[in-house]
Design a protein around this motif. Structure first.
Motif, PDB file in Angstrom:
ATOM      1  N   VAL A  67     -28.890  24.854 -23.001  1.00 20.89           N
ATOM      2  CA  VAL A  67     -28.677  23.617 -23.756  1.00 20.89           C
ATOM      3  C   VAL A  67     -28.542  22.435 -22.805  1.00 20.89           C
ATOM      4  N   ARG A  68     -27.853  22.626 -21.697  1.00 23.55           N
ATOM      5  CA  ARG A  68     -27.652  21.520 -20.751  1.00 23.55           C
ATOM      6  C   ARG A  68     -28.964  21.073 -20.108  1.00 23.55           C
ATOM      7  N   HIS A  69     -29.928  21.966 -20.003  1.00 28.05           N
ATOM      8  CA  HIS A  69     -31.228  21.580 -19.446  1.00 28.05           C
ATOM      9  C   HIS A  69     -32.080  20.808 -20.444  1.00 28.05           C
ATOM     10  N   ARG A  70     -31.821  20.953 -21.738  1.00 28.51           N
ATOM     11  CA  ARG A  70     -32.605  20.251 -22.771  1.00 28.51           C
ATOM     12  C   ARG A  70     -31.848  19.074 -23.372  1.00 28.51           C
ATOM     13  N   GLY A  71     -30.563  19.254 -23.593  1.00 28.38           N
ATOM     14  CA  GLY A  71     -29.772  18.205 -24.242  1.00 28.38           C
ATOM     15  C   GLY A  71     -29.629  16.983 -23.361  1.00 28.38           C
ATOM     16  N   THR A  72     -29.578  15.803 -23.984  1.00 31.63           N
ATOM     17  CA  THR A  72     -29.500  14.540 -23.248  1.00 31.63           C
ATOM     18  C   THR A  72     -28.193  13.812 -23.516  1.00 31.63           C
ATOM     19  N   VAL A  73     -27.779  13.011 -22.567  1.00 30.08           N
ATOM     20  CA  VAL A  73     -26.571  12.209 -22.724  1.00 30.08           C
ATOM     21  C   VAL A  73     -26.728  11.223 -23.875  1.00 30.08           C
ATOM     22  N   GLY A  74     -27.882  10.544 -23.930  1.00 32.07           N
ATOM     23  CA  GLY A  74     -28.102   9.573 -25.000  1.00 32.07           C
ATOM     24  C   GLY A  74     -28.125  10.218 -26.365  1.00 32.07           C
ATOM     25  N   GLY A  75     -28.768  11.385 -26.469  1.00 30.92           N
ATOM     26  CA  GLY A  75     -28.808  12.075 -27.746  1.00 30.92           C
ATOM     27  C   GLY A  75     -27.434  12.486 -28.214  1.00 30.92           C
ATOM     28  N   SER A  76     -26.610  12.990 -27.303  1.00 32.21           N
ATOM     29  CA  SER A  76     -25.256  13.394 -27.639  1.00 32.21           C
ATOM     30  C   SER A  76     -24.416  12.216 -28.112  1.00 32.21           C
ATOM     31  N   LEU A  77     -24.527  11.089 -27.408  1.00 33.31           N
ATOM     32  CA  LEU A  77     -23.723   9.924 -27.755  1.00 33.31           C
ATOM     33  C   LEU A  77     -24.200   9.283 -29.056  1.00 33.31           C
ATOM     34  N   ALA A  78     -25.511   9.156 -29.237  1.00 36.41           N
ATOM     35  CA  ALA A  78     -26.040   8.532 -30.446  1.00 36.41           C
ATOM     36  C   ALA A  78     -25.775   9.393 -31.680  1.00 36.41           C
ATOM     37  N   HIS A  79     -25.665  10.698 -31.495  1.00 39.70           N
ATOM     38  CA  HIS A  79     -25.339  11.602 -32.604  1.00 39.70           C
ATOM     39  C   HIS A  79     -23.951  11.310 -33.168  1.00 39.70           C
ATOM     40  N   ALA A  80     -23.063  10.781 -32.318  1.00 41.99           N
ATOM     41  CA  ALA A  80     -21.740  10.297 -32.736  1.00 41.99           C
ATOM     42  C   ALA A  80     -20.899  11.368 -33.418  1.00 41.99           C
TER      43      ALA A  80
ATOM     44  N   VAL B 135     -18.538   4.582 -35.283  1.00 43.73           N
ATOM     45  CA  VAL B 135     -18.115   3.981 -36.544  1.00 43.73           C
ATOM     46  C   VAL B 135     -17.444   4.990 -37.464  1.00 43.73           C
ATOM     47  N   ASP B 136     -18.018   6.176 -37.593  1.00 42.73           N
ATOM     48  CA  ASP B 136     -17.510   7.206 -38.509  1.00 42.73           C
ATOM     49  C   ASP B 136     -18.141   8.531 -38.103  1.00 42.73           C
TER      50      ASP B 136
ATOM     51  N   ILE C 176      -6.826   7.938 -21.650  1.00 43.13           N
ATOM     52  CA  ILE C 176      -6.939   9.242 -22.299  1.00 43.13           C
ATOM     53  C   ILE C 176      -7.811   9.125 -23.538  1.00 43.13           C
ATOM     54  N   GLY C 177      -8.902   9.886 -23.562  1.00 41.85           N
ATOM     55  CA  GLY C 177      -9.765   9.953 -24.736  1.00 41.85           C
ATOM     56  C   GLY C 177      -9.655  11.326 -25.373  1.00 41.85           C
ATOM     57  N   LEU C 178      -9.573  11.363 -26.702  1.00 39.77           N
ATOM     58  CA  LEU C 178      -9.395  12.619 -27.436  1.00 39.77           C
ATOM     59  C   LEU C 178     -10.651  12.976 -28.220  1.00 39.77           C
ATOM     60  N   THR C 179     -11.044  14.232 -28.123  1.00 36.22           N
ATOM     61  CA  THR C 179     -12.181  14.785 -28.850  1.00 36.22           C
ATOM     62  C   THR C 179     -11.708  15.515 -30.102  1.00 36.22           C
ATOM     63  N   ASN C 180     -12.367  15.264 -31.227  1.00 25.38           N
ATOM     64  CA  ASN C 180     -12.133  15.971 -32.486  1.00 25.38           C
ATOM     65  C   ASN C 180     -10.723  15.739 -33.038  1.00 25.38           C
ATOM     66  N   MET C 181     -10.230  14.528 -32.895  1.00 25.16           N
ATOM     67  CA  MET C 181      -8.923  14.172 -33.449  1.00 25.16           C
ATOM     68  C   MET C 181      -9.036  13.051 -34.474  1.00 25.16           C
ATOM     69  N   GLY C 182     -10.228  12.850 -35.027  1.00 27.40           N
ATOM     70  CA  GLY C 182     -10.445  11.823 -36.040  1.00 27.40           C
ATOM     71  C   GLY C 182     -11.916  11.723 -36.355  1.00 27.40           C
ATOM     72  N   ALA C 183     -12.268  10.718 -37.135  1.00 24.80           N
ATOM     73  CA  ALA C 183     -13.669  10.519 -37.497  1.00 24.80           C
ATOM     74  C   ALA C 183     -14.492   9.973 -36.339  1.00 24.80           C
ATOM     75  N   THR C 184     -13.827   9.465 -35.333  1.00 23.18           N
ATOM     76  CA  THR C 184     -14.454   8.978 -34.108  1.00 23.18           C
ATOM     77  C   THR C 184     -13.608   9.450 -32.931  1.00 23.18           C
ATOM     78  N   PRO C 185     -14.108   9.375 -31.700  1.00 22.94           N
ATOM     79  CA  PRO C 185     -13.232   9.663 -30.558  1.00 22.94           C
ATOM     80  C   PRO C 185     -12.082   8.679 -30.532  1.00 22.94           C
ATOM     81  N   VAL C 186     -10.931   9.120 -30.013  1.00 20.83           N
ATOM     82  CA  VAL C 186      -9.691   8.353 -30.121  1.00 20.83           C
ATOM     83  C   VAL C 186      -9.103   8.126 -28.732  1.00 20.83           C
ATOM     84  N   ARG C 187      -8.645   6.909 -28.466  1.00 21.50           N
ATOM     85  CA  ARG C 187      -7.837   6.639 -27.275  1.00 21.50           C
ATOM     86  C   ARG C 187      -6.380   6.912 -27.614  1.00 21.50           C
ATOM     87  N   ALA C 188      -5.716   7.685 -26.785  1.00 17.14           N
ATOM     88  CA  ALA C 188      -4.295   7.996 -26.986  1.00 17.14           C
ATOM     89  C   ALA C 188      -3.457   6.866 -26.388  1.00 17.14           C
TER      90      ALA C 188
END
Length: 284
Positions: A105-118, A153-154, A213-225
């Motif tokens: 996956v890391r050889h195919r997946g892209t940074v932009g694709g991951s971020l734009a997927h939100a 955004v969401d 500090i950034g949190l993953t999967n703690m809301g509808a968007t990434p969250v700063r603690a």
């Protein structure tokens, strides 16, 4: 399942890609395809056309731009992981990328694709949030920059407008004195994070001067603690760090699903933040 029918477009330039997207509001950008293709197979997405930007040179590479590192949208996870520029100046990004899925996956997946997927369960959005990154998007109307605080955004929704292509992300260099760590709790190596914590810590004279500090999967968007960041300021590395990290889940709205309930995610956020902060501060 078999995806619904769609047209396929491979533009020769970024300008051509923008024209293709502007001419069809139901078209979607295809980058590495690691997030989009499963949605197509499950018929959770019905694009009329896929605009394949994989070979556009304008979106490629990782670049040292003096005060920041520019990561092109089509830079793969593996490319970022092996980048000397990223490892020297934005090591938090490479630490997080190393936890993404598996080598295939890391050889195919892209940074932009991951971020734009939100996806708030994705690893990279929380990292870019902690580092105060800035997104660069292009359309037929020109180029614009989007601060990370405004980008997500969401659930699976970003601030990208119809007809826009994500060109890349600017990540400021924090300079000397900073330590970094990404802590992730997940069921298997290939699964999404139940909770993840991206921590950047500046320490001097035995005390934490600043924490991000950034949190993953703690809301509808990434969250700063933010509450934990404030509580950590001026704290000596020791038991006080644990107390400050009890604020990590303040203001979060973690989801409930088959993997975890909100109260469990809150507990994980506090525990993982403590671990990530200590590791970033250089404590054993």
């Amino acid at each position: 399942m078999i995806p619904a029918q769609f047209d396929y477009v491979r533009p020769a330039s970024l300008a051509e890609a923008c024209r293709a997207l502007a001419s069809d509001e139901d078209a979607k950008v295809l980058a590495g395809g690691q997030s989009l293709l499963p949605l197509l197979r499950l018929r959770l997405a019905y694009p009329s056309a896929l605009v394949d930007v994989a070979r556009l040179p304008e979106l490629a590479g990782v670049h040292d731009r003096g005060d920041h590192v520019f990561v092109g949208a089509m830079a793969t996870h593996d490319e970022v992981l092996r980048s000397g520029v990223v490892n020297a100046d934005c090591p938090l990004l490479s630490l997080a990328v190393a936890t993404v899925a598996d080598p295939a996956v890391r050889h195919r997946g892209t940074v932009g694709g991951s971020l734009a997927h939100a996806d708030p369960a994705g690893d990279l959005p929380a990292v870019v949030l902690a580092l105060d990154g800035v997104f660069v998007a292009r359309s037929e109307e020109g180029e614009r920059e989007i601060p990370v605080a405004e980008f997500f955004v969401d659930y699976w929704e970003s601030a990208l407008r119809p007809g826009e292509v994500l060109v890349g992300v600017k990540i400021p260099k924090l300079g000397p004195g900073w330590g970094f760590h990404y802590e992730k709790f997940h069921r298997t190596a290939q699964s999404w994070a139940i909770v993840g914590v991206a921590a950047a810590v500046r320490r001097s004279d035995g005390a934490i001067q600043e924490a991000r500090i950034g949190l993953t999967n703690m809301g509808a968007t990434p969250v700063r603690a933010r509450a934990a960041e404030a509580a950590l300021r001026g704290v000596e590395v020791g038991e006080q760090v644990r107390q400050a990290c009890e604020e990590a889940d303040d203001g979060t709205t973690p989801p409930a699903d088959l993997h975890a309930q909100p109260d469990y995610r809150r507990h994980l956020a506090r525990v993982l933040t403590h671990r990530a902060v200590l590791a970033a501060a250089g404590s054993p």
